[in-house]
Write a protein that holds these residues in place. Sequence first.
Motif, PDB file in Angstrom:
ATOM      1  N   ASP A  99       0.818  -1.218   0.000  1.00 40.48           N
ATOM      2  CA  ASP A  99       0.000   0.000   0.000  1.00 40.48           C
ATOM      3  C   ASP A  99       0.850   1.266   0.000  1.00 40.48           C
ATOM      4  O   ASP A  99       0.318   2.369  -0.098  1.00 40.48           O
ATOM      5  N   ARG A 100       2.183   1.101   0.074  1.00 41.77           N
ATOM      6  CA  ARG A 100       3.079   2.256   0.109  1.00 41.77           C
ATOM      7  C   ARG A 100       4.064   2.296  -1.060  1.00 41.77           C
ATOM      8  O   ARG A 100       4.805   3.264  -1.209  1.00 41.77           O
ATOM      9  N   ALA A 101       4.075   1.239  -1.882  1.00 45.95           N
ATOM     10  CA  ALA A 101       5.043   1.161  -2.985  1.00 45.95           C
ATOM     11  C   ALA A 101       4.445   0.356  -4.135  1.00 45.95           C
ATOM     12  O   ALA A 101       3.570  -0.488  -3.921  1.00 45.95           O
ATOM     13  N   VAL A 122       9.093  -0.106  -6.299  1.00 43.44           N
ATOM     14  CA  VAL A 122       9.337   1.181  -6.949  1.00 43.44           C
ATOM     15  C   VAL A 122       8.367   2.188  -6.338  1.00 43.44           C
ATOM     16  O   VAL A 122       7.430   1.806  -5.630  1.00 43.44           O
ATOM     17  N   PRO A 123       8.535   3.475  -6.616  1.00 43.20           N
ATOM     18  CA  PRO A 123       7.584   4.459  -6.083  1.00 43.20           C
ATOM     19  C   PRO A 123       6.156   4.175  -6.564  1.00 43.20           C
ATOM     20  O   PRO A 123       5.941   3.816  -7.724  1.00 43.20           O
ATOM     21  N   LEU A 124       5.225   4.321  -5.683  1.00 44.98           N
ATOM     22  CA  LEU A 124       3.811   4.115  -5.984  1.00 44.98           C
ATOM     23  C   LEU A 124       3.387   5.017  -7.140  1.00 44.98           C
ATOM     24  O   LEU A 124       3.698   6.214  -7.154  1.00 44.98           O
ATOM     25  N   GLY A 125       2.731   4.441  -8.137  1.00 45.91           N
ATOM     26  CA  GLY A 125       2.228   5.216  -9.270  1.00 45.91           C
ATOM     27  C   GLY A 125       3.171   5.331 -10.457  1.00 45.91           C
ATOM     28  O   GLY A 125       2.758   5.752 -11.529  1.00 45.91           O
ATOM     29  N   GLU A 126       4.438   4.951 -10.282  1.00 50.01           N
ATOM     30  CA  GLU A 126       5.398   5.042 -11.390  1.00 50.01           C
ATOM     31  C   GLU A 126       5.263   3.778 -12.244  1.00 50.01           C
ATOM     32  O   GLU A 126       6.121   2.893 -12.242  1.00 50.01           O
TER      33      GLU A 126
END
Length: 143
Positions: A99-101, A122-126
């Motif tokens: 839920d954080r990545a 990886v970063p969330l949303g990338e």
Amino acid sequence: MAAALAGCGVQVPTDPNGTLNRIQGGVLRAGASVDAGLVDVDDSAVSGPLPDLVNAFADRFDADVEWTVGSEESLVTALENGSLDIVVGGITAETPWADRAGVTRGYRNIPGAGGREIVLLVPLGENRLLSELELVLDEELSP
């Protein structure tokens, strides 16, 4: 809709923060959490099967890898605040960090995994970064 987006030059999937564009020809900021057989750290050298995969990914985009070593929690926090682009360690498909990545598919055939289904973060949303990373992992880990 896809045809309309293609005509506008929009790439799907996208990286809202432009991570993949930033690392091309630049620096991939990677975080490593030590896990014997997967990620080893000796002084400042990060090695093992997971760092090898990160290096293969970076090579694909002509990027240098800059490593940060820490706990999973500190590395996920760094992903969230934009200080890191990718995190590796003994992180499994049952990760509490989902839920954080952004989380790759699970891979069981990574040397040193001992049958665990390992994921990378990886970063969330990338999503473009995630998609390209999975393409490289699929190629590198194909039988």
